[in-house]
Design a protein around this motif. Sequence first.
Motif, PDB file in Angstrom:
ATOM      1  N   ILE A  61       0.841  -1.412  -0.011  1.00  0.00           N
ATOM      2  CA  ILE A  61      -0.274  -0.088  -0.143  1.00  0.00           C
ATOM      3  C   ILE A  61       0.689   1.461  -0.139  1.00  0.00           C
ATOM      4  N   ALA A  62       1.830   1.209   0.747  1.00  0.00           N
ATOM      5  CA  ALA A  62       2.847   2.444   0.885  1.00  0.00           C
ATOM      6  C   ALA A  62       3.414   2.539  -0.496  1.00  0.00           C
ATOM      7  N   GLU A  63       3.677   1.617  -1.161  1.00  0.00           N
ATOM      8  CA  GLU A  63       4.385   1.702  -2.585  1.00  0.00           C
ATOM      9  C   GLU A  63       3.321   2.306  -3.434  1.00  0.00           C
ATOM     10  N   THR A  64       1.992   1.913  -3.601  1.00  0.00           N
ATOM     11  CA  THR A  64       1.025   2.210  -4.300  1.00  0.00           C
ATOM     12  C   THR A  64       0.487   3.672  -3.964  1.00  0.00           C
ATOM     13  N   MET A  65       0.601   4.098  -2.956  1.00  0.00           N
ATOM     14  CA  MET A  65       0.222   5.552  -2.169  1.00  0.00           C
ATOM     15  C   MET A  65       1.229   6.517  -2.570  1.00  0.00           C
ATOM     16  N   GLY A  66       2.453   5.992  -2.974  1.00  0.00           N
ATOM     17  CA  GLY A  66       3.684   6.615  -3.280  1.00  0.00           C
ATOM     18  C   GLY A  66       4.229   7.274  -1.758  1.00  0.00           C
ATOM     19  N   TYR A  67       3.939   6.489  -0.799  1.00  0.00           N
ATOM     20  CA  TYR A  67       4.288   7.088   0.466  1.00  0.00           C
ATOM     21  C   TYR A  67       5.756   7.402   0.845  1.00  0.00           C
ATOM     22  N   ARG A  68       6.281   8.469   1.137  1.00  0.00           N
ATOM     23  CA  ARG A  68       7.680   8.764   1.344  1.00  0.00           C
ATOM     24  C   ARG A  68       7.661   9.244   3.053  1.00  0.00           C
ATOM     25  N   PRO A  69       8.413   8.400   3.872  1.00  0.00           N
ATOM     26  CA  PRO A  69       8.374   8.822   5.314  1.00  0.00           C
ATOM     27  C   PRO A  69       8.704  10.481   5.331  1.00  0.00           C
ATOM     28  N   ASN A  70       8.020  11.023   6.179  1.00  0.00           N
ATOM     29  CA  ASN A  70       8.621  12.331   6.526  1.00  0.00           C
ATOM     30  C   ASN A  70       9.558  12.671   7.533  1.00  0.00           C
ATOM     31  N   SER A  71      10.740  12.805   7.214  1.00  0.00           N
ATOM     32  CA  SER A  71      11.919  12.832   8.141  1.00  0.00           C
ATOM     33  C   SER A  71      11.962  14.124   8.772  1.00  0.00           C
ATOM     34  N   MET A  72      11.203  15.070   8.579  1.00  0.00           N
ATOM     35  CA  MET A  72      10.974  16.422   9.629  1.00  0.00           C
ATOM     36  C   MET A  72      10.223  15.713  10.822  1.00  0.00           C
ATOM     37  N   ALA A  73       9.214  14.719  10.622  1.00  0.00           N
ATOM     38  CA  ALA A  73       8.552  14.372  11.708  1.00  0.00           C
ATOM     39  C   ALA A  73       9.328  13.592  12.657  1.00  0.00           C
ATOM     40  N   SER A  74       9.920  12.598  11.888  1.00  0.00           N
ATOM     41  CA  SER A  74      10.748  11.462  12.635  1.00  0.00           C
ATOM     42  C   SER A  74      12.027  12.264  13.446  1.00  0.00           C
ATOM     43  N   ASN A  75      12.524  13.163  12.688  1.00  0.00           N
ATOM     44  CA  ASN A  75      13.760  13.695  13.281  1.00  0.00           C
ATOM     45  C   ASN A  75      13.338  14.412  14.478  1.00  0.00           C
ATOM     46  N   LEU A  76      12.179  15.172  14.298  1.00  0.00           N
ATOM     47  CA  LEU A  76      11.785  15.799  15.577  1.00  0.00           C
ATOM     48  C   LEU A  76      11.755  14.928  16.651  1.00  0.00           C
ATOM     49  N   ARG A  77      10.477  13.493  16.459  1.00  0.00           N
ATOM     50  CA  ARG A  77      10.349  12.789  17.330  1.00  0.00           C
ATOM     51  C   ARG A  77      11.739  12.255  17.989  1.00  0.00           C
ATOM     52  N   ASN A  78      12.674  11.734  17.170  1.00  0.00           N
ATOM     53  CA  ASN A  78      13.978  11.282  17.504  1.00  0.00           C
ATOM     54  C   ASN A  78      15.013  12.271  18.331  1.00  0.00           C
ATOM     55  N   LYS A  79      14.691  13.483  17.984  1.00  0.00           N
ATOM     56  CA  LYS A  79      15.721  14.352  18.408  1.00  0.00           C
ATOM     57  C   LYS A  79      17.059  13.999  17.527  1.00  0.00           C
ATOM     58  N   LYS A  80      16.918  13.991  16.240  1.00  0.00           N
ATOM     59  CA  LYS A  80      17.908  13.533  15.712  1.00  0.00           C
ATOM     60  C   LYS A  80      17.737  14.094  14.140  1.00  0.00           C
ATOM     61  N   SER A  81      18.826  14.755  13.482  1.00  0.00           N
ATOM     62  CA  SER A  81      18.498  15.533  12.270  1.00  0.00           C
ATOM     63  C   SER A  81      18.843  14.593  11.267  1.00  0.00           C
ATOM     64  N   ASN A  82      19.838  13.451  11.639  1.00  0.00           N
ATOM     65  CA  ASN A  82      20.673  13.032  10.567  1.00  0.00           C
ATOM     66  C   ASN A  82      21.059  13.811   9.769  1.00  0.00           C
ATOM     67  N   THR A  83      21.628  15.007   9.903  1.00  0.00           N
ATOM     68  CA  THR A  83      22.101  15.619   8.954  1.00  0.00           C
ATOM     69  C   THR A  83      23.606  16.093   9.709  1.00  0.00           C
ATOM     70  N   ILE A  84      24.823  16.189   8.839  1.00  0.00           N
ATOM     71  CA  ILE A  84      26.034  16.752   9.402  1.00  0.00           C
ATOM     72  C   ILE A  84      26.235  17.795   8.435  1.00  0.00           C
ATOM     73  N   GLY A  85      26.661  18.947   9.206  1.00  0.00           N
ATOM     74  CA  GLY A  85      26.951  20.193   8.604  1.00  0.00           C
ATOM     75  C   GLY A  85      28.535  20.227   8.260  1.00  0.00           C
ATOM     76  N   ILE A  86      28.818  20.879   7.317  1.00  0.00           N
ATOM     77  CA  ILE A  86      30.013  21.133   6.963  1.00  0.00           C
ATOM     78  C   ILE A  86      30.539  22.672   6.402  1.00  0.00           C
ATOM     79  N   VAL A  87      31.457  23.253   7.015  1.00  0.00           N
ATOM     80  CA  VAL A  87      31.697  24.649   6.375  1.00  0.00           C
ATOM     81  C   VAL A  87      33.010  25.099   6.237  1.00  0.00           C
ATOM     82  N   VAL A  88      33.237  25.469   4.895  1.00  0.00           N
ATOM     83  CA  VAL A  88      34.462  25.865   4.409  1.00  0.00           C
ATOM     84  C   VAL A  88      34.618  27.163   3.943  1.00  0.00           C
ATOM     85  N   PRO A  89      35.948  27.452   3.911  1.00  0.00           N
ATOM     86  CA  PRO A  89      36.191  29.047   3.366  1.00  0.00           C
ATOM     87  C   PRO A  89      35.404  29.228   2.072  1.00  0.00           C
TER      88      PRO A  89
END
Lengths: 347, 347
Positions: free
Chosen positions: A51-79
């Motif tokens: 069903i997920a497939e046919t509905m074109g479901y994509r997990p909303n990572s904004m929601a799971s990130n909030l819930r898990n208190k984890k952004s799954n993101t690493i930042g990089i800053v360079v000159p």
Amino acid sequence: MFPHCLKMHKKIEPTIHDIARELKISASTVSRALQNNPRISQKTREKIALIAETMGYRPNSMASNLRNKKSNTIGIVVPLINRYFFASVISGVEEVAFKAGYNVVISQSNDLADKEISIVHSMLANRVDGLIISIAMQTTTFDHLKIFRKKNIPLVFFDRVVPEIETNKIVVDDFMGAFRITQHLIDQGYQRIGHMAGPQNLTTYQDRKKGYMEALAKNGVAYDDSLVVTNSLTLEDGEKAAQYFMGLPDPPDALFCSNDTTALSAMIYVRDKGIRIPEDFGIVGFSNEPFSRVVTPSISTIAQPAFLMGQKAAELILNQIEHKEKTFKTLVLPSEMILRESSARRK
Amino acid sequence: MFPHCLKMHKKIEPTIHDIARELKISASTVSRALQNNPRISQKTREKIALIAETMGYRPNSMASNLRNKKSNTIGIVVPLINRYFFASVISGVEEVAFKAGYNVVISQSNDLADKEISIVHSMLANRVDGLIISIAMQTTTFDHLKIFRKKNIPLVFFDRVVPEIETNKIVVDDFMGAFRITQHLIDQGYQRIGHMAGPQNLTTYQDRKKGYMEALAKNGVAYDDSLVVTNSLTLEDGEKAAQYFMGLPDPPDALFCSNDTTALSAMIYVRDKGIRIPEDFGIVGFSNEPFSRVVTPSISTIAQPAFLMGQKAAELILNQIEHKEKTFKTLVLPSEMILRESSARRK
DNA sequence: CTGAAAGCGCTAACAC
DNA sequence: GTGTTAGCGCTTTCAG
């Protein structure tokens, strides 16, 4: 097939609740199934996947990130993103981060302290799980980075590090690289070796200068302050410095430049004065920019393993994030001397 | 001063509720004040700002993103991050995105279709507000990109675009660039001009080839298929192709290469055969890589405004995101012909 | 094996 | 001008 789909605009993203309603089960079951939780039966898991497939479901990572208190993101800053060295580091970071399921958000300081501070605060607000940074030339205060230590957010410095902050660091062996390439110039028979130094608030350039001085000392050559110019290592700086050097009453017969850019512009200046390279004048750079291999004469230089550095930086930060690694290390990657035409007086 | 702070571990991030409790007001007031909502009195706003500052409060964008259904993030995917052209585009994107308060998440496809698809799906899951992409050489199916049109998520192609998807596109004038630089070779008196073509599934390289053919036609030169080699434009490809060309019974006396990399390796091959450039053989490239200016002889080429391209891409996507701009345009940025030594037969 | 319910931190309609 | 309330979409105890 899905009656209430009719009411939905195409832009509405399906959620686990939509899937749950469809199958007359609960959202928690859907959530668990989608995570392959073994507590869910094979059958329901398959139904849900379908069903997920046919509905074109994509997990909303904004929601799971909030819930898990984890952004799954690493930042990089360079000159500057479009500098080969930094772009290669970023490339390395991206490679391992992506494999580990992390996103990489990127920003550039343009070597400006204010922009760097502003970027770092924004990364903090975005709750990056870790930050990889090479500081701006201009940066002299470090409160914006100390926050990471205070809040226990993984932080990795690379190339341009801050000695007073205790955290993971990755550098190349600037001292050794500088030492060896200066020694190489001496071995080639050059007698008066000048040095184009970079901003001395950065350990990177301090170490290159130290390596230069050490090589002179080891060979019983007196250090001469007039043979050292400190600047920002731009193309223009290189030309100006070359002009200064060649105008000295007793000019040098070789130059160790702290980057390839200045090595190139100095080389062009010297060559245009009718001086032969490497016969009458030797020149070496640092960084192994792509052009240094293909210019004529090709420039001897020190290669920094940029891509590897990025990979290592990402590995370090992932260790901090996932294994709660607490000890900090400083990785010193070996630099590699690459000898080319610009310093090949003795064949 | 803040009694319950004592209980808190240093790692706990303060929230608007903490601030609210401190001041015995409601969280919504804090939220509004922090957004400079005029409905909140000057005094309370200041009080809140002060406490927020002392508590080291940083808004949690994961939460506000979820609530606002907006990630404030734009994705960018390129074949390879550490290629000067792409790094420069990224740099341009970052600049305008940052000013507009957006994050940039980056990923590289390594020119692999599978990785591209996987990246794009991950960007979708992360709910990027828009995606900027230059497709991989290998990519031949486009379902992963059509999703954006279906879901109405802003999408901008740059450089390597997909003709069959209707959306914003930014390209440089490849046709015109190729046409002009081929014409230039003809004007310099070269008679038999070969062409090193790139993968013909990409319009970019199609257009460069068309420009070449058109210039020949305009000058009454018959097109000769044996003078065109199609490859992946690597350094090695360039050398191999040069070898092929020079082995022909009637070899060309000039070469228009679809990038600078192959121009360089071909040039080196030809030069090593003892053929003088540009006197006996002319060579031109495309892209204006940094090295093309500093090699000897320097390489004539076509400059693409990469940084500008990035800025424009970001502007386009922000327009789509913020002003709900519905119409699509294709921006054709002018390419610039840069004449250097490698084709300067006539001074 | 599955469901109910609470809550991550923030925002915004609606009240007063 | 400020408070109350109800979620955004997901995860995860706890209960059965």
